[in-house]
Design an enzyme around this catalytic site. Sequence first.
Site, short mmCIF file in Angstrom:
data_model
loop_
_atom_site.label_atom_id
_atom_site.label_comp_id
_atom_site.label_asym_id
_atom_site.label_seq_id
_atom_site.Cartn_x
_atom_site.Cartn_y
_atom_site.Cartn_z
CG HIS A 144 -5.23 7.54 4.61
ND1 HIS A 144 -6.00 8.25 5.50
CD2 HIS A 144 -4.38 6.80 5.37
CE1 HIS A 144 -5.64 7.94 6.74
NE2 HIS A 144 -4.66 7.08 6.69
CE LYS A 189 1.47 11.72 11.00
NZ LYS A 189 1.02 10.65 11.83
CD GLN A 249 2.89 1.47 9.90
OE1 GLN A 249 2.31 1.32 10.97
NE2 GLN A 249 2.31 2.07 8.87
P1 AMP Z 1 -3.23 4.80 9.00
O1 AMP Z 1 -4.50 4.26 8.50
O2 AMP Z 1 -3.33 6.25 9.37
O3 AMP Z 1 -2.57 3.96 10.04
O4 AMP Z 1 -2.21 4.82 7.81
C1 AMP Z 1 -2.32 4.07 6.64
C2 AMP Z 1 -1.18 4.48 5.74
O5 AMP Z 1 -1.30 5.86 5.41
C3 AMP Z 1 0.20 4.30 6.39
O6 AMP Z 1 1.12 3.82 5.44
C4 AMP Z 1 0.53 5.70 6.80
O7 AMP Z 1 1.92 5.95 6.91
C5 AMP Z 1 -0.08 6.51 5.68
N1 AMP Z 1 -0.29 7.90 6.08
C6 AMP Z 1 -0.94 8.35 7.18
N2 AMP Z 1 -0.89 9.70 7.23
C7 AMP Z 1 -0.20 10.11 6.14
C8 AMP Z 1 0.20 11.38 5.62
N3 AMP Z 1 -0.10 12.51 6.24
N4 AMP Z 1 0.91 11.41 4.47
C9 AMP Z 1 1.23 10.25 3.82
N5 AMP Z 1 0.88 9.04 4.25
C10 AMP Z 1 0.18 8.96 5.39
#
Ligand code: AMP
Length: 282
Positions: free
Chosen positions: A39, A151, A155
């Site tokens: 993030h 990731k 989506q």
């Molecule tokens: P989340 O809060 O985990 O649902 O994700 C919020 C954002 O962070 C989304 O756009 C995810 O794709 C991104 N994200 C989550 N994990 C990673 C990662 N390991 N590397 C890059 N982006 C990520």
Amino acid sequence: MPLEICKDPQSLRSRLGAVHREGKTIGFVPTMGALHDGHIMLARTALSQSDHGVVSIFVNPKQFAPHEDFDRYPRTLEADCAKLEEAGVHTVYAPAVEDMYPQGFQTTVTVADVSKPLEGEFRPHFFAGVATVVARLLLQVGADKAFFGEKDYQQLQVVTRMVEDLAIPTQIIGVPTVREDSGLALSSRNAYLSPEQKQIAVQLSKTLFRMAEKIRDGEDFVAVEGWAMLSLMKAGFEKIDYCTIRDKRSLQTPSAAAVPEDMRILAAAWLGKTRLIDNIQV
Ligand code: AMP
């Protein structure tokens, strides 16, 4: 400019109204909190491409099915804000559920084809929940650019399609997946894993990378997918929703003429009650 935390749409509007009036560009990163370095990478990328960085933190009930982990999803607002402040983010938007879905809320945004396979098969309401909240957030923030992680590759495709179809004036930018040295993709859900499960989890990305090599070596797709399923089971995954090679745009089975550059490998697999997803470019 010190970090400001806006907890409702009114305070967000007055904060960002001033930013717009100054002619500054806004970069936006929507999240569900429990922030990790993946993030933070999104936030840093947003800051590198815009004058003012906004991160939203909202655990979206609409994208969880009743049997899923909405209640136990980690909520760590204070620690999240400290990390974002250190990264130089200007505004955090952390609305309450009642602010995102006020009484009388009736609209659902659905994106058709690209939502249907893979995650859409195993989590049928997931993308409608994501598209609805992301549309609302994008309209509330009015960012020039919004940043999403590869990731969650499907989506990213769904949001890109939606923004195009609804003419939302925000550019969607994908950011590569941040991984541990072991190759394990960072995820808020990794916090659920026991040390033993984490050892098994590492095999997910290793298997995807090996699949990509096999495809580049010209091996048959069906054989490669079969090999991967078996490897994941042998490694200790209890259930595999999918582990498959797809066209990187449509997410359908690649055509016979497809070249490796057109392909993405995507997987979802379970360790106990934890569902992990990962994907890579071939
Ligand atoms: P989340 O809060 O985990 O649902 O994700 C919020 C954002 O962070 C989304 O756009 C995810 O794709 C991104 N994200 C989550 N994990 C990673 C990662 N390991 N590397 C890059 N982006 C990520």
